[in-house]
Design a protein around this motif. Structure first.
Motif, PDB file in Angstrom:
ATOM      1  N   LEU A   1       0.849  -1.195   0.000  1.00  0.00           N
ATOM      2  CA  LEU A   1       0.000   0.000   0.000  1.00  0.00           C
ATOM      3  C   LEU A   1       0.883   1.241   0.000  1.00  0.00           C
ATOM      4  N   HIS A   2       0.586   2.166  -0.906  1.00  0.00           N
ATOM      5  CA  HIS A   2       1.259   3.467  -0.814  1.00  0.00           C
ATOM      6  C   HIS A   2       0.368   4.577  -1.324  1.00  0.00           C
ATOM      7  N   SER A   3       0.686   5.767  -0.833  1.00  0.00           N
ATOM      8  CA  SER A   3      -0.038   6.975  -1.176  1.00  0.00           C
ATOM      9  C   SER A   3       0.545   7.509  -2.488  1.00  0.00           C
ATOM     10  N   ILE A   4      -0.325   7.938  -3.415  1.00  0.00           N
ATOM     11  CA  ILE A   4       0.201   8.505  -4.661  1.00  0.00           C
ATOM     12  C   ILE A   4      -0.320   9.919  -4.918  1.00  0.00           C
ATOM     13  N   GLY A   5      -1.116  10.445  -3.968  1.00  0.00           N
ATOM     14  CA  GLY A   5      -1.619  11.810  -4.106  1.00  0.00           C
ATOM     15  C   GLY A   5      -2.303  12.230  -2.820  1.00  0.00           C
ATOM     16  N   ASP A   6      -2.549  13.535  -2.712  1.00  0.00           N
ATOM     17  CA  ASP A   6      -3.236  14.060  -1.532  1.00  0.00           C
ATOM     18  C   ASP A   6      -4.740  13.885  -1.718  1.00  0.00           C
TER      19      ASP A   6
END
Ligand code: GUN
Ligand code: ZN
Length: 434
Positions: free
Chosen positions: A13-18
């Motif tokens: 899992l990772h964040s790619i935007g706000d």
């Protein structure tokens, strides 16, 4: 150098935007059975295991985790090395807390051996909590910065730190002068800034403890070297804000003091900002500066509730800070647990994906390092974590009831802490194993 390649198979899992900009669904990538491929300390591929495994060279070692989640390393945008030994100091709010507990504790860092001992504890504590990058206040003593960077360099960590500049309104045993703070900071910049994955931050403690001369020289340093950071505190406590108005009556407000001395820029990080005025958010945003949201500290010191929606409205860069030792935990998971409650008290829901963003990509953006850290994107540094769904009996049982990754993530942030961090990798190397 021979190519080293290794792959890690687990949920990813990772964040790619706000989420505030792109919406929650477009803000993250989740691979239920994912594969992360690391080559020479960098991420070379991320995706579904079924897609990536067939193309992997046959000799690649694949480590397979059950009941685990791989995420980027966490990013702490505000913490104090010399306050490691005073977490949980009783009874005071900011200004009395500084005089009663903080300054005496920081004075011990005049001794290099003490600084080395605490730097070792501090870095181990960061890694066992899954923090792979931090923006760190050392003490007023230049050797405290050497102790920290020497320890970080041994593990090839991406870290940012600086010597506190403080030439008034603090005990004599802990002050420098405008001139010595400039010369000492400059020597540290020459020694450490840009060495491997280390960066230097010019570090005036906060406006009340610096003379105009010292703030002028801090601004001058920023102009002398490329890509230097600036870290300080702002508008944390109402008495502090009033004091700044008394000390700098010629300025229009707290932020204007820093603005006047040329301390605002893309690599400037201001801790707290709980009591920012209406015109200060737009000015921070305009200059590309960031604010470090430090919920455990703001609650522990009774400072107030950070207004995240206001920061979002002004498109302000926000990172997350533990602010140890005003903060009460090295764990950014526990910090997010408290962040959720700070928002609840203001009638706002903090989505688990916004929380993930704050602790990873948001922090990286606040530090202008999003091309290196904060995600699992190929080409970035292999700083990542393996989180254990079975870390405690309660977590294990609770997660068995979870219907999706949003719920799992939220429960990890509510029940989780250092016990959840099974392994921490920095530049592809295992630097913590629970
Ligand atoms: N303001 C000035 N110094 C400090 C510090 O050490 N901690 C916190 N939380 N606020 C400060
Ligand atoms: Zn602080």
């Amino acid at each position: 150098m021979p190519l080293t390649r290794k792959a890690y198979r687990a949920a990813l899992l990772h964040s790619i935007g706000d989420p505030a900009e792109v919406g929650i669904e477009a803000s993250y990538e989740y691979f239920e059975d994912g594969l992360l491929v690391i080559e020479n300390g960098l991420i070379s591929a991320v995706g579904h295991a079924a897609d990536l495994l067939p193309s992997l060279p046959a000799d690649t070692e694949v480590v397979h985790y059950q009941d685990a989640l791989i995420t980027p390393g966490l990013i702490d945008t505000h913490i104090h090395l010399p306050q490691t030994g005073m977490v949980g100091a009783y009874g005071e709010q900011l200004l009395d807390w500084l005089n009663t507990y903080t300054f005496p504790c920081e004075s011990q860092f005049a001794d290099k051996a003490h600084a080395e001992h605490v730097a070792d504890i501090f870095i181990k504590e960061l890694l066992r909590n899954g923090t792979t990058t931090a923006l760190v206040f050392a003490s007023v003593h230049p050797k405290s910065v050497d102790a920290f960077f020497e320890a970080a360099q041994k593990l090839d960590l991406r870290m940012i730190a600086g010597k506190v500049m403080m030439d008034r309104n603090a005990p004599d045993y802990l002050t420098d002068t405008a001139q010595t703070s400039y010369a000492d900071s400059k020597a540290l910049i020459e020694r450490w800034h840009g060495k491997g994955r280390l960066h230097y931050a010019v570090t005036p403690r906060f406006a009340p403890t610096s003379t105009p001369e010292q703030l002028t020289l801090a601004g001058q340093l920023l102009g002398e070297y490329p890509d230097l950071y600036l870290q300080t505190h702002i508008s944390e406590n109402t008495q502090e804000v009033e004091w700044v108005k008394e000390l700098f009556p010629e300025r229009s407000g707290y932020l204007d003091v820093y603005d006047h001395y040329k301390l605002l820029g893309e690599r400037s990080v201001f801790a707290h900002g709980v009591h920012l005025c209406d015109d200060e958010c737009p000015r921070l945003a305009q200059t590309g500066a960031a604010v470090a949201f430090c919920p455990t500290s703001n609650l522990f010191l009774g400072s107030g509730l950070f207004n995240l929606p206001m920061a979002e409205k002004h498109k302000l860069n926000v990172g997350l800070g533990t602010d140890v030792g005003g903060g009460t935990s090295f764990s950014l998971l526990q910090t997010l647990n408290e962040a959720y409650k700070v928002m609840q008290l203001q009638g706002v829901r903090l989505s688990p994906f916004k929380s993930l963003y704050l602790a990873t990509l948001g922090g990286a953006r606040a530090l202008r390092l999003e091309d290196r850290i904060g995600t699992l994107q190929p080409g970035t540094d292999a700083d990542f974590l393996v989180l254990d769904y079975n870390a405690t009996p309660l977590l294990s049982y609770r997660l068995k009831q979870s219907k999706d990754i949003a719920e799992t993530l939220f429960v990890l942030m509510t029940l989780g802490d250092d016990r959840v961090v099974l392994q921490t990798y920095a530049a592809g190397r295992l630097v913590h194993q629970r």
